[in-house]
Scaffold this active site. Structure first.
Site, short mmCIF file in Angstrom:
data_model
loop_
_atom_site.label_atom_id
_atom_site.label_comp_id
_atom_site.label_asym_id
_atom_site.label_seq_id
_atom_site.Cartn_x
_atom_site.Cartn_y
_atom_site.Cartn_z
N HIS A 60 0.72 -0.99 -0.17
CA HIS A 60 0.08 -0.13 0.18
C HIS A 60 0.96 1.21 0.56
CE1 HIS A 60 0.65 -0.15 4.24
NE2 HIS A 60 0.43 0.74 4.35
N HIS A 62 0.97 5.90 1.15
CA HIS A 62 0.12 7.13 1.63
C HIS A 62 0.60 7.97 1.19
CE1 HIS A 62 -1.07 4.48 5.31
NE2 HIS A 62 0.26 4.58 4.84
N TYR A 148 12.42 4.04 -0.29
CA TYR A 148 10.91 4.60 -0.62
C TYR A 148 9.50 5.95 -0.22
CZ TYR A 148 12.11 0.77 -2.92
OH TYR A 148 13.19 -0.47 -3.48
#
Length: 178
Positions: A60, A62, A148
């Site tokens: 996932h 954000h 990342y």
């Protein structure tokens, strides 16, 4: 068809959580990080937005975006990013009958979670949340170890020390706050 109500402010700043459909033991996003970066870059050329913060985790992501003045269409940007990323990957994932019928890939959850940033404290909290997330998920022992993330950019700007954790707090909002 569902009618999802979203709080939309032209030129607004938003926090997003976007999930893969199959989150268990899935490292698709970091395995294909270059593809994701390229897709975001191309999307921003056609539908600009400012990346305030971003963290990509294995399953996932954000991020905090600020849209251009007069523009409230974050949903189209996510549609383009998700579609382009999916098209760039070989079709090896399992797909449900409904996804096959709709011509959808089985990579992303259909929806995403968004939150309209309301003030500077809210902004700082969500920037911190992006950057602390790899530590929260046990992916690293130090925030600085996760590659990342925009955390390293914030360190270069002097907004975080390189040994930052959420206990030390966000050091300030720069002139790009909207």
């Amino acid at each position: 068809m569902s009618n999802y109500r979203r709080y939309r402010i032209p030129g607004g700043t938003y926090f997003f959580t976007v999930n893969l459909l199959e989150r268990h033991s899935n490292d698709l996003l970091v395995r294909h990080i270059d593809t994701l970066r390229e897709v975001v870059k191309h999307t921003r050329k056609r539908w600009p937005f400012h990346i305030d913060a971003w963290v990509v985790l294995p399953d996932h992501l954000h991020c905090v975006w600020t849209l251009p003045e007069g523009d409230e269409d974050n949903a189209n940007r996510w549609r383009v990013i998700k579609q382009a990323f999916s098209k760039a990957l070989p079709a090896t994932e399992k797909r449900s009958a409904s996804r096959i019928t709709r011509g959808e890939r089985g990579i992303w959850q259909r929806r995403f979670w968004e939150h309209m940033i309301t003030n500077e404290a809210d902004y700082a909290a969500h920037i911190d949340y992006c950057h602390i997330n790899p530590l929260k998920h046990g992916l690293v022992k130090h925030v600085n170890d996760w590659p990342y993330s925009t955390f390293h950019h914030y360190v270069a700007l002097g907004l975080y020390p390189s040994d930052w954790s959420s206990d030390s707090g966000f050091l300030g909002v720069d002139e790009e706050w909207h």
